[in-house]
Every structure is written in structure tokens, then in C-alpha cells.
Design a protein around this motif. Structure first.
Motif, PDB file in Angstrom:
ATOM      1  N   ASP A  96       0.834  -1.202   0.000  1.00 15.11           N
ATOM      2  CA  ASP A  96       0.000   0.000   0.000  1.00 15.11           C
ATOM      3  C   ASP A  96       0.869   1.251   0.000  1.00 15.11           C
ATOM      4  O   ASP A  96       1.912   1.295   0.645  1.00 15.11           O
ATOM      5  N   LYS A  97       0.419   2.276  -0.705  1.00 17.19           N
ATOM      6  CA  LYS A  97       1.087   3.587  -0.703  1.00 17.19           C
ATOM      7  C   LYS A  97       0.401   4.447   0.347  1.00 17.19           C
ATOM      8  O   LYS A  97      -0.836   4.544   0.369  1.00 17.19           O
ATOM      9  N   VAL A  98       1.196   5.057   1.230  1.00 14.34           N
ATOM     10  CA  VAL A  98       0.627   5.799   2.349  1.00 14.34           C
ATOM     11  C   VAL A  98       1.199   7.210   2.439  1.00 14.34           C
ATOM     12  O   VAL A  98       2.283   7.487   1.921  1.00 14.34           O
ATOM     13  N   ARG A 119       3.417   3.811  14.157  1.00 17.34           N
ATOM     14  CA  ARG A 119       2.173   3.268  14.678  1.00 17.34           C
ATOM     15  C   ARG A 119       1.119   3.472  13.591  1.00 17.34           C
ATOM     16  O   ARG A 119       1.182   4.434  12.822  1.00 17.34           O
ATOM     17  N   ALA A 120       0.155   2.580  13.530  1.00 18.70           N
ATOM     18  CA  ALA A 120      -0.892   2.692  12.509  1.00 18.70           C
ATOM     19  C   ALA A 120      -1.637   4.022  12.641  1.00 18.70           C
ATOM     20  O   ALA A 120      -2.028   4.622  11.643  1.00 18.70           O
ATOM     21  N   ASP A 121      -1.815   4.518  13.875  1.00 17.46           N
ATOM     22  CA  ASP A 121      -2.508   5.796  14.087  1.00 17.46           C
ATOM     23  C   ASP A 121      -1.721   6.987  13.568  1.00 17.46           C
ATOM     24  O   ASP A 121      -2.301   8.035  13.299  1.00 17.46           O
ATOM     25  N   ASP A 122      -0.394   6.855  13.446  1.00 18.23           N
ATOM     26  CA  ASP A 122       0.428   7.965  12.968  1.00 18.23           C
ATOM     27  C   ASP A 122       0.386   8.137  11.458  1.00 18.23           C
ATOM     28  O   ASP A 122       0.722   9.198  10.947  1.00 18.23           O
ATOM     29  N   ILE A 123      -0.025   7.109  10.748  1.00 21.03           N
ATOM     30  CA  ILE A 123      -0.098   7.193   9.283  1.00 21.03           C
ATOM     31  C   ILE A 123      -1.321   8.028   8.913  1.00 21.03           C
ATOM     32  O   ILE A 123      -2.438   7.762   9.384  1.00 21.03           O
ATOM     33  N   LEU A 124      -1.111   9.049   8.090  1.00 18.50           N
ATOM     34  CA  LEU A 124      -2.148  10.031   7.812  1.00 18.50           C
ATOM     35  C   LEU A 124      -3.199   9.562   6.820  1.00 18.50           C
ATOM     36  O   LEU A 124      -4.354   9.961   6.888  1.00 18.50           O
ATOM     37  N   GLY A 125      -2.806   8.736   5.866  1.00 19.16           N
ATOM     38  CA  GLY A 125      -3.771   8.290   4.874  1.00 19.16           C
ATOM     39  C   GLY A 125      -3.187   7.229   3.969  1.00 19.16           C
ATOM     40  O   GLY A 125      -1.989   6.944   3.989  1.00 19.16           O
ATOM     41  N   LYS A 126      -4.068   6.660   3.145  1.00 17.66           N
ATOM     42  CA  LYS A 126      -3.675   5.617   2.187  1.00 17.66           C
ATOM     43  C   LYS A 126      -4.065   6.108   0.793  1.00 17.66           C
ATOM     44  O   LYS A 126      -5.197   6.538   0.579  1.00 17.66           O
ATOM     45  N   TRP A 127      -3.112   6.078  -0.125  1.00 25.50           N
ATOM     46  CA  TRP A 127      -3.365   6.499  -1.502  1.00 25.50           C
ATOM     47  C   TRP A 127      -4.142   5.412  -2.226  1.00 25.50           C
ATOM     48  O   TRP A 127      -3.866   4.237  -2.066  1.00 25.50           O
ATOM     49  N   SER A 128      -5.103   5.820  -3.032  1.00 25.52           N
ATOM     50  CA  SER A 128      -5.815   4.846  -3.862  1.00 25.52           C
ATOM     51  C   SER A 128      -5.551   5.161  -5.328  1.00 25.52           C
ATOM     52  O   SER A 128      -5.388   6.313  -5.701  1.00 25.52           O
ATOM     53  N   ASP A 129      -5.521   4.146  -6.125  1.00 26.09           N
ATOM     54  CA  ASP A 129      -5.221   4.334  -7.555  1.00 26.09           C
ATOM     55  C   ASP A 129      -6.471   4.599  -8.358  1.00 26.09           C
ATOM     56  O   ASP A 129      -7.514   4.210  -8.200  1.00 26.09           O
TER      57      ASP A 129
END
Length: 129
Positions: A96-98, A119-129
Motif C-alpha cells: 500500500d502507498k501511504v 504506529r498505525a494511528d500515525d499514518i495520515l492516509g492511504k493512496w488509492s489508484d
């Protein structure tokens, strides 16, 4: 008797030093084959190279010291366990691209790669194609 004690002591020291050299070489070799599995709600990410592309298609490397805020997930932990013992899995998977925060995470060097644990909570978002 003293000469034989000195000789056996000398032989044991040379054997020990040979063993220490072999052990240190073995650890360096084993380090090449290690992998890291994140624990809990941790996510292992490889930050993308920060570069910009001009309108003509020329790619310019980054000149400032800020970290790139995009990355690719390399590995994901099993998730967070709450006080009742329920496992809450992470919504990310390898590949996944984040979108990452500029600061934070723990840098981990594995071989020649520099990866980051978030931490999973620190990741701001996930890019979608």
C-alpha cells in the motif's frame, strides 16, 4: 610442568581468539538474512525518494533536508489488542502507498535499506489508484 601449563594456556587463548573471529563473521553473515516483523499496531514503511518533476518531464532531486511524506508499506503487525482481548487488525497491507507525517517513526536500517516503523494511528492516509 610450568612450560606445559604455559603451552596449554597459549593454545587455549589462540583457540578462543579464532572462535571469536568466526563468531563475529558469522553474525555479520546472519544479519544479511534477517527480516523484521512489526509487533502490535506497528507498520514498517519505506519512504519514497523526494523528487520533483518539471513540466518538461525532467526529474529534479530534492535540495532541502525535509523528509518525503509518501511511502510504501513493507510489513504490517497483527494489530492492537484492547483491554477485553479483542484484536483490532490494521487496515493496511504490504504494498500500500501511504501518506506519512514529516516527523515521527523510528528509523531502522536493514542491510542497505533504511526503513521506518510507525504506529498505525500515525499514518495520515492511504493512496488509492
Amino acid at each position: 610442568s610450568d612450560a606445559s601449563d604455559r603451552k596449554s594456556c597459549h593454545n587455549s587463548n589462540s583457540t578462543t581468539s579464532t572462535t571469536n573471529i568466526a563468531t563475529s563473521i558469522m553474525f555479520r553473515t546472519r544479519a544479511l538474512f534477517r527480516s523484521l516483523a512489526p509487533m502490535g499496531d506497528r507498520v514498517l514503511v519505506r519512504r519514497g525518494a523526494k523528487e520533483t518533476q518539471t513540466a518538461g518531464g525532467i526529474i529534479l532531486p530534492a535540495s532541502d533536508k525535509s523528509k518525503p511524506n509518501e511511502g510504501e508499506v513493507v510489513a504490517v503487525g497483527p494489530g492492537q489488542t484492547d483491554v477485553n482481548g479483542t484484536l483490532h487488525p490494521i487496515d493496511l497491507k504490504a504494498g500500500d502507498k501511504v501518506l506519512l507525517p514529516e516527523y515521527g517513526g523510528s528509523a531502522v536500517k536493514i542491510g542497505d535499506d533504511e526503513l521506518h516503523l510507525f504506529r498505525a494511528d500515525d499514518i495520515l492516509g492511504k493512496w488509492s489508484d
